[in-house]
Design a protein around this motif. Structure first.
Motif, short mmCIF file in Angstrom:
data_model
loop_
_atom_site.label_atom_id
_atom_site.label_comp_id
_atom_site.label_asym_id
_atom_site.label_seq_id
_atom_site.Cartn_x
_atom_site.Cartn_y
_atom_site.Cartn_z
N ARG A 47 0.84 -1.20 0.00
CA ARG A 47 0.00 0.00 0.00
C ARG A 47 0.87 1.25 0.00
N GLU A 229 -4.20 1.03 6.23
CA GLU A 229 -4.31 -0.38 5.84
C GLU A 229 -5.76 -0.83 5.71
N LEU A 349 -4.11 0.03 -3.32
CA LEU A 349 -2.69 0.27 -3.06
C LEU A 349 -2.32 1.73 -3.25
#
Length: 429
Positions: A47, A229, A349
């Motif tokens: 990410r 996240e 991402l």
């Protein structure tokens, strides 16, 4: 819309005998600067979203986004051009420079009227406009800079690139929000068929300013999750909206005979496209019309002469808002049936860069065929109810080298693009 065959290398010319192929890819995105940096991020699943640093977003419900790390615009344009333009255009300078270098073409056209520029844009130069309007209302002079009108204008990047690279053929800008990144490539193919030898196509975006973020927040579709996240998770049971991002990709779309004459590497061909419209404004309760979205996909497949079963990769729009994700899954199942082809998305991402994001999806698909690897999808972890699709859980080799790229723009735009990828050069993996 049959054309050059990536599988056989043969030529089956469309009407007029001119075939358009992609010979250069330039990426400037949170995933990296350069096509190969982007590809490494896609393969690693890392990410690249985090706290917004282009301005102080502390007081906003959404403070996360995708930024191009360590981007130095002075590497791609002189100071005179940089002070006249917005960061969105700076990203375009970089992506175009990289695309031309990747294609093995000079930075200035040797045949100005044979080169064109066709990019997509959403909202123009947000950071530049924000700065100048703040000066207008807060400064005793009550003035804006001389370049306000051209730096904020949504066609600024097209004009600047046309001047910079001496591309004096037919130039234009497509405005269809996220769908525009695909529309620009479709228009580039038309421009080649009408006589251009080289077209610069694709899109970049920079929606990270106080004004731009406020506009996006009004839609109610931004994620307010504070953990990078977990904030942007398309098709996931925990989906909560999208994160904004800057960047995108620019492509060299070239007439096949012109490319072959100079021994250019060919990434693939845009063989079909479709665009439809919902005829309904985006509202707090809308989710897009899956019927019109599916119709755009069918148009693209039909014009490419491709049956649904021939597609071996689908790259979806992947907004990350639950109702939109479900509507997209409905549209895909309407086209492909209960068992869809492998679906792979990597927007979580990087964040969602609007028209730049759909252009980046095209880059991902072309690079997948160049590396002979369909990349695993970055998500979802736990598939949301109604979003059951054939998400690719591990990399695999392509089967047919045919990809369908899908995108939707706010206020009802739907676009789909069919790519046929070339075989990897020299057995590159």
């Amino acid at each position: 819309m049959s054309g050059w065959s990536a599988r056989t290398g043969s030529e089956v010319p469309p009407t007029g005998g001119r075939v358009a192929v992609v010979t250069g890819i330039g990426v400037v995105a949170p995933s990296g600067v350069g096509a190969q940096a982007h590809w490494r991020t896609v393969l690693s699943g890392q990410r690249r979203t985090g706290p917004i640093t282009l301005f102080d977003a502390t007081g906003y419900p959404t403070g996360l986004g995708g930024e191009v790390a360590d981007f130095d615009p002075a590497r791609y344009a002189d100071n005179r051009a940089l002070v006249q333009t917005d960061r969105w255009t700076h990203l375009g300078f970089a992506a175009t420079t990289l695309a031309l270098a990747d294609a093995g073409l000079p930075q200035r056209s040797p045949d100005p009227y044979g080169w064109s520029v066709t990019l997509a844009s959403s909202s123009g130069g947000n950071l530049f406009g924000q700065r100048e309007l703040q000066r207008l209302w807060s400064s005793p002079t009550r003035t804006v800079g001389a370049y306000q009108s051209i730096a904020w204008f949504y066609a600024a990047s097209v004009g600047q690139l046309s001047i910079r690279h001496q591309a004096k053929g037919p130039c234009g800008v497509l405005v269809a929000e996220s769908a525009g990144g695909l529309d620009s490539l479709a228009h580039a193919v038309r421009t080649v068929r009408r006589g251009a030898s080289v077209v610069l196509a694709g899109a970049t975006e920079c929606p990270l300013s106080p004004y731009a973020l406020a506009c996006q927040l009004r839609s109610g579709l931004l994620s307010e999750v504070t953990d990078p996240e977990r904030a942007y998770r398309p098709f996931d049971a925990a989906a909560s909206g999208y994160l904004p991002a800057e960047g995108g990709a620019v492509f060299v779309v070239e007439e096949l005979a012109h490319a072959r004459a100079r021994g250019a590497r060919i990434y693939g061909e845009v063989t079909g496209w479709g665009a439809t419209h919902d005829a309904v404004h985006t509202s707090a309760d809308s989710c897009g019309d899956p019927r019109q979205y599916a119709r755009a996909m069918r148009l693209a497949l039909g014009r490419a002469g491709v049956e649904p079963g021939e597609v071996d990769l689908v790259v979806p729009d992947a907004l990350g808002a639950p109702r939109y994700d479900r509507a997209e899954a409905v549209a895909l199942r309407a086209v492909f049936g209960a068992r869809t082809p492998p679906v792979s998305t990597h927007k979580e991402l990087t964040g969602r860069a609007h028209q730049g994001g759909s252009a980046l999806d095209v880059a991902t698909a072309l690079l997948a065929y160049a590396h002979d690897t369909l990349p695993a999808s970055a998500g979802p972890g736990t598939v949301a109810d109604g979003c059951e699709l054939g998400f690719l859980r591990a990399p695999r080799r392509p089967r047919t080298r045919v990809a369908l790229i899908c995108a939707r723009g706010f206020d009802g735009f739907n676009s789909a693009l069919v790519l046929r990828g070339a075989a990897p050069a020299g057995g590159e993996q």
